[in-house]
Enzyme design. Structure first.
Site, PDB file in Angstrom:
ATOM      1  N   LYS A 170     -10.424  18.534   3.843  1.00  0.00           N
ATOM      2  CA  LYS A 170     -10.045  17.126   3.626  1.00  0.00           C
ATOM      3  C   LYS A 170      -9.776  16.427   4.962  1.00  0.00           C
ATOM      4  O   LYS A 170     -10.133  15.260   5.149  1.00  0.00           O
ATOM      5  CB  LYS A 170      -8.815  17.051   2.718  1.00  0.00           C
ATOM      6  CG  LYS A 170      -8.260  15.661   2.509  1.00  0.00           C
ATOM      7  CD  LYS A 170      -9.184  14.716   1.744  1.00  0.00           C
ATOM      8  CE  LYS A 170      -8.617  13.302   1.726  1.00  0.00           C
ATOM      9  NZ  LYS A 170      -9.369  12.363   0.922  1.00  0.00           N
ATOM     10  N   LYS A 238      -1.485   8.446   7.785  1.00  0.00           N
ATOM     11  CA  LYS A 238      -0.925   9.795   7.596  1.00  0.00           C
ATOM     12  C   LYS A 238      -2.016  10.857   7.756  1.00  0.00           C
ATOM     13  O   LYS A 238      -1.813  11.883   8.409  1.00  0.00           O
ATOM     14  CB  LYS A 238      -0.297   9.833   6.186  1.00  0.00           C
ATOM     15  CG  LYS A 238       0.208  11.156   5.678  1.00  0.00           C
ATOM     16  CD  LYS A 238      -0.638  11.795   4.593  1.00  0.00           C
ATOM     17  CE  LYS A 238      -1.061  10.982   3.430  1.00  0.00           C
ATOM     18  NZ  LYS A 238      -2.018  11.659   2.541  1.00  0.00           N
TER      19      LYS A 238
HETATM   20  P1  NAP Z   1       0.075   6.109  -4.362  1.00  0.00           P
HETATM   21  O1  NAP Z   1      -0.613   5.112  -5.207  1.00  0.00           O
HETATM   22  O2  NAP Z   1       1.022   5.623  -3.314  1.00  0.00           O
HETATM   23  O3  NAP Z   1       0.811   7.133  -5.342  1.00  0.00           O
HETATM   24  C1  NAP Z   1       1.634   8.166  -4.896  1.00  0.00           C
HETATM   25  C2  NAP Z   1       2.490   8.587  -6.070  1.00  0.00           C
HETATM   26  O4  NAP Z   1       3.299   9.696  -5.681  1.00  0.00           O
HETATM   27  C3  NAP Z   1       3.425   7.477  -6.526  1.00  0.00           C
HETATM   28  O5  NAP Z   1       3.385   7.382  -7.931  1.00  0.00           O
HETATM   29  C4  NAP Z   1       4.787   7.955  -6.033  1.00  0.00           C
HETATM   30  O6  NAP Z   1       5.856   7.575  -6.852  1.00  0.00           O
HETATM   31  C5  NAP Z   1       4.629   9.447  -6.098  1.00  0.00           C
HETATM   32  N1  NAP Z   1       5.544  10.120  -5.159  1.00  0.00           N
HETATM   33  C6  NAP Z   1       5.535  10.026  -3.809  1.00  0.00           C
HETATM   34  N2  NAP Z   1       6.502  10.768  -3.293  1.00  0.00           N
HETATM   35  C7  NAP Z   1       7.145  11.354  -4.335  1.00  0.00           C
HETATM   36  C8  NAP Z   1       8.234  12.229  -4.435  1.00  0.00           C
HETATM   37  N3  NAP Z   1       8.873  12.670  -3.332  1.00  0.00           N
HETATM   38  N4  NAP Z   1       8.642  12.610  -5.669  1.00  0.00           N
HETATM   39  C9  NAP Z   1       8.012  12.169  -6.772  1.00  0.00           C
HETATM   40  N5  NAP Z   1       6.953  11.325  -6.741  1.00  0.00           N
HETATM   41  C10 NAP Z   1       6.530  10.931  -5.530  1.00  0.00           C
HETATM   42  O7  NAP Z   1      -0.983   7.043  -3.586  1.00  0.00           O
HETATM   43  P2  NAP Z   1      -2.419   7.546  -4.083  1.00  0.00           P
HETATM   44  O8  NAP Z   1      -3.440   6.638  -3.521  1.00  0.00           O
HETATM   45  O9  NAP Z   1      -2.373   7.841  -5.525  1.00  0.00           O
HETATM   46  O10 NAP Z   1      -2.524   8.902  -3.230  1.00  0.00           O
HETATM   47  C11 NAP Z   1      -1.954  10.134  -3.648  1.00  0.00           C
HETATM   48  C12 NAP Z   1      -2.475  11.235  -2.719  1.00  0.00           C
HETATM   49  O11 NAP Z   1      -3.898  11.298  -2.811  1.00  0.00           O
HETATM   50  C13 NAP Z   1      -2.154  11.010  -1.233  1.00  0.00           C
HETATM   51  O12 NAP Z   1      -1.894  12.232  -0.592  1.00  0.00           O
HETATM   52  C14 NAP Z   1      -3.438  10.372  -0.709  1.00  0.00           C
HETATM   53  O13 NAP Z   1      -3.603  10.578   0.669  1.00  0.00           O
HETATM   54  C15 NAP Z   1      -4.488  11.105  -1.534  1.00  0.00           C
HETATM   55  N6  NAP Z   1      -5.766  10.400  -1.745  1.00  0.00           N
HETATM   56  C16 NAP Z   1      -5.814   9.089  -2.077  1.00  0.00           C
HETATM   57  C17 NAP Z   1      -7.044   8.469  -2.270  1.00  0.00           C
HETATM   58  C18 NAP Z   1      -7.182   6.987  -2.623  1.00  0.00           C
HETATM   59  O14 NAP Z   1      -8.297   6.455  -2.522  1.00  0.00           O
HETATM   60  N7  NAP Z   1      -6.136   6.309  -3.053  1.00  0.00           N
HETATM   61  C19 NAP Z   1      -8.224   9.203  -2.141  1.00  0.00           C
HETATM   62  C20 NAP Z   1      -8.150  10.556  -1.844  1.00  0.00           C
HETATM   63  C21 NAP Z   1      -6.919  11.148  -1.647  1.00  0.00           C
HETATM   64  P3  NAP Z   1       6.359   6.031  -6.903  1.00  0.00           P
HETATM   65  O15 NAP Z   1       5.407   5.374  -7.851  1.00  0.00           O
HETATM   66  O16 NAP Z   1       7.737   6.125  -7.418  1.00  0.00           O
HETATM   67  O17 NAP Z   1       6.269   5.529  -5.487  1.00  0.00           O
END
Ligand code: NAP
Length: 295
Positions: A170, A238
């Site tokens: 990744k 990040k």
């Molecule tokens: P996001 O929309 O910011 O969602 C992250 C989720 O994790 C939120 O619901 C957050 O809760 C929860 N969270 C964070 N810290 C937490 C903790 N300590 N305890 C419990 N819940 C927690 O991010 P995302 O885009 O879905 O990305 C998630 C992961 O996938 C990341 O590592 C990112 O790098 C990876 N990723 C993302 C994409 C993309 O296109 N978006 C693509 C590939 C990989 P809250 O709602 O309360 O904040």
């Protein structure tokens, strides 16, 4: 199968829905009620903690933001490690540090709990469509056990190697994605500054060697100047930090990745952490002056 899902953000929400559609019995945990409700409405059981999710699940999937978040969810008070049964599997699909992943796998193994790292590529669109590319690190036999579940959320699923290897893959993905997004931003900025139609430039480039999915999707977002995430800039920042930390540990020069990391630092520093990563073009536009960046 009884599957658990922790982290219901931009990616986690549609991935969890695809698991329900795939016929699995889902237990979920989200910090905010509004992220849990759509899953409950589709038949998932809401739990009060990651520990409760793991207690109900043969496979527990984690999809949160950053390394400390995964550590908290898995190892913290009321974490997965306190509820998971021996023989069950933790699948971390977040993008985090490979070395922290190896350390967590070791701690879980001491309790007889298996772990695979399974970060994804394909963005919010891939998550909604269930077509993600999934890069897996872990024992081959554990990979075979979780593969049918991963097939509900992804199309290309590759076992890369032992624990941490998925996260290394990744990190490699994020170098290519990050450098490409910067290249697309530079190309469209040059077109605009030259008074040339940037949309037509993109149309032409899409038919040649400059084609990429990023030129298609993120290039369009840059043209429309619509930066609703998508993939938040702070998360790509990040990821570039993970890349550079690994490079530092290995004594490796990755100059293009370092440059992209600086651009994301500038974007986040300008208060744009929550914008889509395609907003990286705004860093160039600010530097270009001539009123190129919109307020
Ligand atoms: P996001 O929309 O910011 O969602 C992250 C989720 O994790 C939120 O619901 C957050 O809760 C929860 N969270 C964070 N810290 C937490 C903790 N300590 N305890 C419990 N819940 C927690 O991010 P995302 O885009 O879905 O990305 C998630 C992961 O996938 C990341 O590592 C990112 O790098 C990876 N990723 C993302 C994409 C993309 O296109 N978006 C693509 C590939 C990989 P809250 O709602 O309360 O904040």
């Amino acid at each position: 199968m009884n599957v658990g899902f922790i982290g219901l953000g931009i990616m986690g929400q549609p991935m969890a829905l695809n698991l329900v559609k795939g016929g699995h019995t889902l237990a979920v945990y989200g910090r905010r009620a509004e992220t849990v409700q759509p899953l409950e409405a589709n038949g998932a059981t809401a739990c009060g903690s990651p520990r409760d999710v793991a207690a109900k699940s043969e496979i527990t999937i984690v999809m949160v933001s950053d390394t400390p978040d995964v550590e908290q969810v898995i190892l913290g008070e009321n974490g997965v490690i306190h509820g998971a049964r021996p023989g069950s599997v933790v699948v971390d699909m977040s993008t985090i540090s490979p070395s922290a992943t190896r350390a967590m796998a070791k701690k879980l193994a001491e309790k007889g709990i298996e772990m695979v790292d399974a970060p994804v590529s394909g963005g919010d669109i891939g998550a909604i469509q269930g077509t993600l590319s999934i890069m897996v690190g872990g024992k081959p036999e554990v990979f075979e056990r979780v593969k049918p579940v991963l097939e509900c959320v992804g199309k290309t699923i590759v076992h890369i190697g032992p624990n941490g290897a998925g996260q290394v893959a990744k990190a490699c993905n994020q170098i290519v994605a990050g450098v490409t997004i910067q290249a697309v931003a530079e190309a469209l900025t040059l077109a605009r500054a030259s008074g040339v139609d940037a949309g037509k430039v993109r149309d032409a480039l899409l038919g040649g060697f400059a084609y990429s999915r990023i030129l298609e999707v993120h290039g369009k977002r840059m043209l429309d100047r619509v930066y609703k995430p998508g993939f938040k800039a702070k998360l790509h920042q990040k990821d570039m930090a993970i890349v550079l930390r690994e490079a530092h540990q290995l004594g490796l020069a990755l100059p293009a990745a370092a440059l992209v990391a600086q651009q994301f630092n500038a974007m986040v520093g300008a208060g744009e952490a929550e914008l889509d990563n395609s907003g990286i073009i705004r860093v160039l536009e600010r530097a270009a002056g001539r009123g190129m960046v919109e307020a």
